[in-house]
Design a protein around this motif. Structure first.
Motif, PDB file in Angstrom:
ATOM      1  N   LEU A   1      49.045  59.223  43.525  1.00 58.02           N
ATOM      2  CA  LEU A   1      47.672  59.717  43.572  1.00 58.02           C
ATOM      3  C   LEU A   1      46.806  58.824  44.470  1.00 58.02           C
ATOM      4  O   LEU A   1      46.279  59.279  45.481  1.00 58.02           O
ATOM      5  CB  LEU A   1      47.081  59.775  42.165  1.00 58.02           C
ATOM      6  CG  LEU A   1      47.749  60.762  41.201  1.00 58.02           C
ATOM      7  CD1 LEU A   1      47.110  60.662  39.820  1.00 58.02           C
ATOM      8  CD2 LEU A   1      47.648  62.180  41.745  1.00 58.02           C
ATOM      9  N   PHE A   2      46.674  57.571  44.108  1.00 55.69           N
ATOM     10  CA  PHE A   2      45.864  56.644  44.906  1.00 55.69           C
ATOM     11  C   PHE A   2      46.297  55.229  44.560  1.00 55.69           C
ATOM     12  O   PHE A   2      47.023  54.984  43.584  1.00 55.69           O
ATOM     13  CB  PHE A   2      44.365  56.831  44.638  1.00 55.69           C
ATOM     14  CG  PHE A   2      43.960  56.585  43.219  1.00 55.69           C
ATOM     15  CD1 PHE A   2      43.588  55.323  42.785  1.00 55.69           C
ATOM     16  CD2 PHE A   2      43.943  57.618  42.307  1.00 55.69           C
ATOM     17  CE1 PHE A   2      43.221  55.085  41.474  1.00 55.69           C
ATOM     18  CE2 PHE A   2      43.576  57.401  40.988  1.00 55.69           C
ATOM     19  CZ  PHE A   2      43.216  56.139  40.572  1.00 55.69           C
ATOM     20  N   ARG A   3      45.827  54.276  45.355  1.00 53.16           N
ATOM     21  CA  ARG A   3      46.085  52.865  45.092  1.00 53.16           C
ATOM     22  C   ARG A   3      44.852  52.063  45.465  1.00 53.16           C
ATOM     23  O   ARG A   3      44.129  52.389  46.419  1.00 53.16           O
ATOM     24  CB  ARG A   3      47.304  52.379  45.880  1.00 53.16           C
ATOM     25  CG  ARG A   3      47.163  52.427  47.386  1.00 53.16           C
ATOM     26  CD  ARG A   3      48.466  52.036  48.070  1.00 53.16           C
ATOM     27  NE  ARG A   3      48.338  52.054  49.526  1.00 53.16           N
ATOM     28  CZ  ARG A   3      49.352  51.905  50.359  1.00 53.16           C
ATOM     29  NH1 ARG A   3      50.567  51.722  49.870  1.00 53.16           N
ATOM     30  NH2 ARG A   3      49.164  51.921  51.664  1.00 53.16           N
TER      31      ARG A   3
ATOM     32  N   ARG B   1      46.549  57.877  53.191  1.00 51.20           N
ATOM     33  CA  ARG B   1      45.321  57.989  53.978  1.00 51.20           C
ATOM     34  C   ARG B   1      44.281  57.008  53.429  1.00 51.20           C
ATOM     35  O   ARG B   1      44.252  56.702  52.235  1.00 51.20           O
ATOM     36  CB  ARG B   1      44.759  59.412  53.907  1.00 51.20           C
ATOM     37  CG  ARG B   1      45.722  60.487  54.398  1.00 51.20           C
ATOM     38  CD  ARG B   1      45.986  60.364  55.879  1.00 51.20           C
ATOM     39  NE  ARG B   1      46.796  61.476  56.373  1.00 51.20           N
ATOM     40  CZ  ARG B   1      47.259  61.567  57.608  1.00 51.20           C
ATOM     41  NH1 ARG B   1      46.994  60.602  58.487  1.00 51.20           N
ATOM     42  NH2 ARG B   1      47.985  62.605  57.978  1.00 51.20           N
ATOM     43  N   THR B   2      43.404  56.540  54.311  1.00 51.79           N
ATOM     44  CA  THR B   2      42.403  55.549  53.924  1.00 51.79           C
ATOM     45  C   THR B   2      41.301  56.217  53.116  1.00 51.79           C
ATOM     46  O   THR B   2      40.683  57.185  53.568  1.00 51.79           O
ATOM     47  CB  THR B   2      41.810  54.878  55.165  1.00 51.79           C
ATOM     48  OG1 THR B   2      42.870  54.280  55.930  1.00 51.79           O
ATOM     49  CG2 THR B   2      40.819  53.805  54.772  1.00 51.79           C
ATOM     50  N   LEU B   3      41.058  55.704  51.926  1.00 50.39           N
ATOM     51  CA  LEU B   3      39.966  56.200  51.093  1.00 50.39           C
ATOM     52  C   LEU B   3      38.689  55.403  51.338  1.00 50.39           C
ATOM     53  O   LEU B   3      37.611  55.977  51.461  1.00 50.39           O
ATOM     54  CB  LEU B   3      40.367  56.134  49.619  1.00 50.39           C
ATOM     55  CG  LEU B   3      39.350  56.652  48.603  1.00 50.39           C
ATOM     56  CD1 LEU B   3      39.047  58.121  48.842  1.00 50.39           C
ATOM     57  CD2 LEU B   3      39.857  56.440  47.178  1.00 50.39           C
TER      58      LEU B   3
ATOM     59  N   HIS C   1      32.080  52.692  52.181  1.00 50.14           N
ATOM     60  CA  HIS C   1      32.332  53.833  53.068  1.00 50.14           C
ATOM     61  C   HIS C   1      33.570  54.581  52.559  1.00 50.14           C
ATOM     62  O   HIS C   1      34.679  54.046  52.573  1.00 50.14           O
ATOM     63  CB  HIS C   1      32.547  53.365  54.508  1.00 50.14           C
ATOM     64  CG  HIS C   1      31.398  52.560  55.053  1.00 50.14           C
ATOM     65  ND1 HIS C   1      30.314  53.127  55.682  1.00 50.14           N
ATOM     66  CD2 HIS C   1      31.164  51.212  55.044  1.00 50.14           C
ATOM     67  CE1 HIS C   1      29.462  52.197  56.051  1.00 50.14           C
ATOM     68  NE2 HIS C   1      29.961  51.011  55.675  1.00 50.14           N
ATOM     69  N   VAL C   2      33.363  55.827  52.103  1.00 55.11           N
ATOM     70  CA  VAL C   2      34.424  56.620  51.488  1.00 55.11           C
ATOM     71  C   VAL C   2      34.714  57.831  52.364  1.00 55.11           C
ATOM     72  O   VAL C   2      33.800  58.461  52.903  1.00 55.11           O
ATOM     73  CB  VAL C   2      34.027  57.073  50.067  1.00 55.11           C
ATOM     74  CG1 VAL C   2      35.153  57.862  49.413  1.00 55.11           C
ATOM     75  CG2 VAL C   2      33.653  55.881  49.218  1.00 55.11           C
ATOM     76  N   ALA C   3      36.005  58.154  52.508  1.00 56.54           N
ATOM     77  CA  ALA C   3      36.428  59.352  53.240  1.00 56.54           C
ATOM     78  C   ALA C   3      37.673  59.910  52.560  1.00 56.54           C
ATOM     79  O   ALA C   3      38.618  59.163  52.279  1.00 56.54           O
ATOM     80  CB  ALA C   3      36.731  59.036  54.710  1.00 56.54           C
TER      81      ALA C   3
END
Length: 689
Positions: free
Chosen positions: A151-153, A202-204, A240-242
Motif C-alpha cells: 500500500l505505502f511506506r 511512486r513518490t507520495l 508536498h503531497v502527490a
C-alpha cells in the motif's frame, strides 16, 4: 515459509550511572542504530494482533466476573482461623528477632549517630537519554483474502531525540521533589505509495517533510511564578503531497477487505450465540482465525484455454512442475526472497532483487517468461512454435488484483450469452467436435461456487474453471506465413443447446450455424480489426451439406417439427501476433438486449421465438388469459428492475407488449400498453416510425 516483520538490524546501547553527590545521581542512556531498520507490517499482522488483544480482554473480563457464592463449612472456617493465628505468631517472632539484632549492632559499633539517614526518596535523580536512528522504514501491506499488494511506506530519516529528566527539588523555589523534563526531537519524513498499475513505487511526499518538536516542563522563563509550566513547540516545514487515483483505489480496497474480516468475525460469533446461547473466548478466536484464513484470490495465476494440458514451474525450479489442465485457472504465489534472518522478505517494485519468472511446458516445448510483473504492464501477446507447424500464444495481463498468464491457441471463443454452444470445426464435409462453450450465467454460477468452496487454499495454489474457450491447437493447421500455398479459411460450426429452455421443441441437435474466419485476409491486414455480423442457426445450414443431410435422413428426425431459426450476433476481433501469426477472438452475443430501467416490475409479452429472461422467469400464457388464438403461443417475461431479455429472434424486428406487473396502491390495475404490438428494430436498416 515464514515472513519477517522486522528485518535484522544492528544497534549500540550505552548506559552510565554515577553518583554526583551525597544525594544526587546521574544516569546517561544513549542508543544508536548502526544499520537501517526495516519494518513490514501487514493487515494479516493487524488482524492477528486484534484477535490476540480481543482474546486477552475477554479472558480478563471473564476472570473478573463473580461466580456463585458458596458458603464455607464449619470445618473450613476453623482451618482458616488456625492458619491466621499461626501467621500472626510467626510475624511477632520475626519482629522481636529484628529488634534484638538492631540492639546488638549498635552495641558493637559503640557510637551513636545523630540526624536522619538519607532515604532513596530524598535522592535527586537526573536521567539523560539520546536516540539516533539514521533511517527507519515502515511498509504497510494488504495481504487479507489471499492478496499480496503493498500500500505505502514511510521512511523516517535522521531521527534524533534528546531527553533530560530531573526528579528532585528545585532550588529557586525551595520546593519539594518535582518532576521536570526537557525533550527535543528532530527528523525528516519521506513517503511512497505503490502503483499496482505499473508495479512501481511512486513518490507520495515530493520533498522531505522536516519536523522539530520541543517539549519542556519547569519554571517559566517568561513569567515569575513558582508554579511549573509545560510547553510544547512543534515546527513543521511545508509538506508536498502527490498521488494518483490508484493510491486511493488501493486504500479503498484495503478498507473493504478489513470490513469483510471484521464482519465475518462478528457474524461467526453472532451465529454461535444463536445456536449455543453464549460465545466463548475460544470460539471467538476460532472465528477470527477462519476470517483471516479466507482466501478469495491469489496474486498470480495461469489460465489455460489452449485445448491441451500444460505444466509450469516457478523461478527456474523445473523439478517441481505443476499441471494446469485445459479449461482451468491455476492460482499460485511466489516464495518470498531469502534474506538474512529466519524468514523471507517481501519486496515490491524497484526493491525486488530477483525477477519473478515462470517456465511453461506445452507439448514438450519449454517457454520461459523471465519477468512476469513487467510482462503484465507492457509485453504484447507472443507466439511460440510447439512443433508440426503449430503455435501456442501467451499473454500476461493484470485482472483485478491477480496477474494472469494466458495460454491460448490462435482462436479464442467467448460466449457472452446465457445459451451454451457446441463448437465444431468443418473439415471438408465432416465436422470435428472440439467442445462445449458454456453460457455466461451457468459458467459464472459454477465458478462462484467453486471459488467459494475451493479457494480456502492450503498449499498456496488452487484452480477454478476458465470462462474462456479455445479451439485446440492441434486442430488449427493453417500456415503461419504467406509462402507457397495460401492459408485456407477456417469454418467454425456452432450448435445452440436449447433443450433446457421452455421454448425447446426437442430436436435442437439439428440446428447449426457457420462462422467463416478469413485467415488470409487477416494475415494480409486487409480485414478490419473488428467486425460484427449475425449468424442464423437453422436445421439446414448453408455449409456441411453432407453432415446435415445425414441428420435429416434419420427417420426419427424427419418426423419431428423443425425448430425456428436461432440468430446470434458474432463479433470478431483480429490481431497479428509477431507480424506473422493470426489471432482471432470470437464473441457470441445476443442480437439485442431489452432491459427494464423502470423502478417497478414489468411484464413483457412477445410472440417471437427464442427470447430468454435474465431473471430466469418465463412462461407461456395459458388459454384462460389468451386474447386471441395467436396469443396462446406468446411468451410472457417478468422483468424486475435492471433485468434483461436476450433476443435471438431472426428477422428485422421483434414485436412486444409491456404492462406493469405490480398492482398500484391506489386505483385500478394497469393493462397492456395502447396501440397493440410495438415493433423494435433488430437491424440498422429498420427504423421506428
Amino acid at each position: 515459509s515464514p515472513l519477517q516483520i522486522v528485518e535484522p538490524a544492528r544497534f549500540s546501547l550505552f548506559y552510565v550511572s554515577k553518583a554526583t553527590g551525597e544525594n544526587s545521581k546521574d544516569i546517561d542512556v544513549r542508543a544508536v542504530t548502526l544499520s537501517p531498520i526495516e519494518i513490514i507490517f501487514s493487515m494479516q499482522n493487524a488482524a492477528l494482533l486484534h484477535a490476540i488483544t480481543s482474546s486477552f480482554s475477554e479472558s480478563l473480563k471473564g476472570a473478573g466476573e463473580q461466580g456463585e457464592i458458596v458458603a464455607l463449612s464449619e470445618k473450613e472456617i476453623k482451618r482458616i482461623e488456625m492458619l491466621e493465628s499461626a501467621l500472626e505468631t510467626s510475624d511477632n517472632g520475626l519482629e522481636s528477632e529484628a529488634s534484638l539484632l538492631g540492639k546488638d549492632a549498635s552495641s558493637v559499633d559503640g557510637s551513636t549517630h545523630s540526624g536522619t539517614t538519607p532515604t532513596i526518596s530524598d535522592t535527586t535523580v537526573t536521567v539523560r537519554g539520546r536516540i539516533t536512528m539514521p533511517e527507519t522504514r515502515v511498509t504497510v501491506i494488504n495481504d487479507l483474502q489471499g492478496l499480496d499488494e503493498a500500500l505505502f511506506r514511510v521512511t523516517v530519516q535522521n531521527f534524533v531525540a534528546g531527553l533530560e529528566l530531573n526528579d528532585g527539588a528545585i532550588a529557586e523555589i525551595s520546593s519539594p521533589k518535582q518532576l521536570t523534563f526537557d525533550l527535543n526531537i528532530n527528523t525528516s519524513i519521506l513517503a511512497d505509495y505503490f502503483d499496482s498499475s505499473t508495479n512501481l513505487w511512486r513518490t507520495l511526499l515530493l520533498k522531505p517533510w522536516e519536523i522539530t518538536l520541543k517539549a519542556a516542563r519547569g519554571l517559566s522563563k517568561r513569567y515569575r511564578s513558582h508554579r511549573l509550566s509545560s510547553t510544547i513547540d512543534l515546527e513543521s516545514f511545508p509538506c508536498h503531497v502527490a498521488f494518483s487515483e490508484h493510491f486511493l483505489a488501493s486504500l479503498a480496497a484495503a478498507s473493504r477487505t478489513w470490513s469483510i474480516y471484521s464482519l465475518a468475525t462478528e457474524e461467526a460469533a453472532t451465529l454461535q450465540k444463536k445456536v449455543t446461547g453464549n460465545v466463548s473466548t475460544s470460539s471467538k478466536s476460532m472465528a477470527a482465525t477462519a476470517a483471516r484464513s479466507l482466501i478469495t484470490a491469489l496474486p498470480y495465476a495461469v489460465e489455460n484455454h489452449s485445448g491441451v494440458d500444460a505444466y509450469f514451474s516457478l523461478d527456474g525450479r523445473e523439478d517441481s512442475r505443476r499441471i494446469c489442465q485445459n479449461g482451468c485457472v491455476q492460482y499460485f504465489r511466489f516464495e518470498p526472497a531469502p534474506v538474512e534472518g529466519y524468514g523471507g522478505r517481501r519486496l515490491y517494485g524497484q526493491d525486488a532483487s530477483q525477477l519473478k519468472s515462470v517456465t511453461l511446458f506445452i507439448c514438450g516445448t519449454r517457454i520461459k517468461l523471465s519477468d512476469v510483473d513487467a510482462a503484465a504492464i507492457s509485453a504484447p501477446r507472443s507466439a511460440y512454435e510447439i512443433g508440426d507447424g503449430l503455435f501456442a500464444l501467451t499473454h500476461v495481463v493484470k485482472e483485478g488484483k491477480t496477474t494472469v498468464i494466458h495460454i491460448s491457441s490462435q482462436i479464442d471463443i467467448r460466449n457472452q450469452t446465457s445459451v451454451p454452444f457446441s463448437i465444431s470445426v468443418a473439415n471438408g464435409d465432416e465436422m470435428m467436435p472440439v467442445g462445449l462453450c458454456e453460457g455466461r450465467s451457468k459458467a459464472r454460477s459454477r465458478n462462484s461456487q467453486r471459488r467459494r468452496s475451493s479457494l480456502l487454499v492450503h498449499s498456496g495454489a488452487d484452480s477454478v474453471s476458465s470462462q474462456n474457450f479455445g479451439v485446440p491447437i492441434h486442430v488449427l493447421n493453417f500456415n503461419h506465413k504467406l509462402e507457397g500455398d495460401a492459408p485456407k479459411d477456417l469454418i467454425l460450426l456452432i450448435h445452440p443447446h436449447l433443450r433446457n429452455t421452455k421454448q425447446s421443441v426437442g430436436n435442437e441437435e439439428l440446428m447449426c450455424g457457420s462462422i467463416t474466419l478469413p485467415i488470409r485476409k487477416i494475415m494480409l491486414g486487409i480485414l478490419d480489426s473488428e467486425t460484427k455480423f449475425d449468424v442464423v442457426c437453422s436445421a439446414r445450414p448453408n455449409r456441411t451439406k453432407a453432415s446435415t443431410q445425414s441428420l435429416l435422413d434419420n427417420r426419427e428426425a424427419v418426423g419431428r417439427k423443425l425448430p425456428d431459426p436461432f440468430a446470434v450476433q458474432v463479433r470478431l476481433k483480429t490481431h497479428l501476433v509477431d507480424d506473422s501469426h493470426a489471432f482471432i477472438e470470437v464473441f457470441l452475443e445476443p442480437r439485442a438486449l431489452l432491459t427494464n430501467r423502470m423502478p417497478v416490475t414489468l411484464h413483457c409479452r412477445t410472440p417471437m421465438p427464442h427470447t430468454f429472461s435474465s431473471s430466469l422467469w418465463d412462461e407461456e400464457l395459458s388459454p384462460d388469459h389468451a386474447e386471441s388464438p395467436r396469443s396462446q403461443s406468446d411468451v410472457l417475461h417478468k422483468l424486475k428492475a435492471n433485468d434483461s431479455i436476450e433476443i435471438y429472434t431472426p428477422g428485422p424486428s421483434i414485436a412486444i407488449k409491456v404492462r406493469c406487473a405490480d398492482d398500484p396502491v391506489g386505483g385500478g390495475a394497469t393493462g397492456w400498453m395502447d396501440g397493440g404490438w410495438v415493433d423494435l428494430p433488430l437491424v440498422p436498416e429498420f427504423r421506428l416510425p
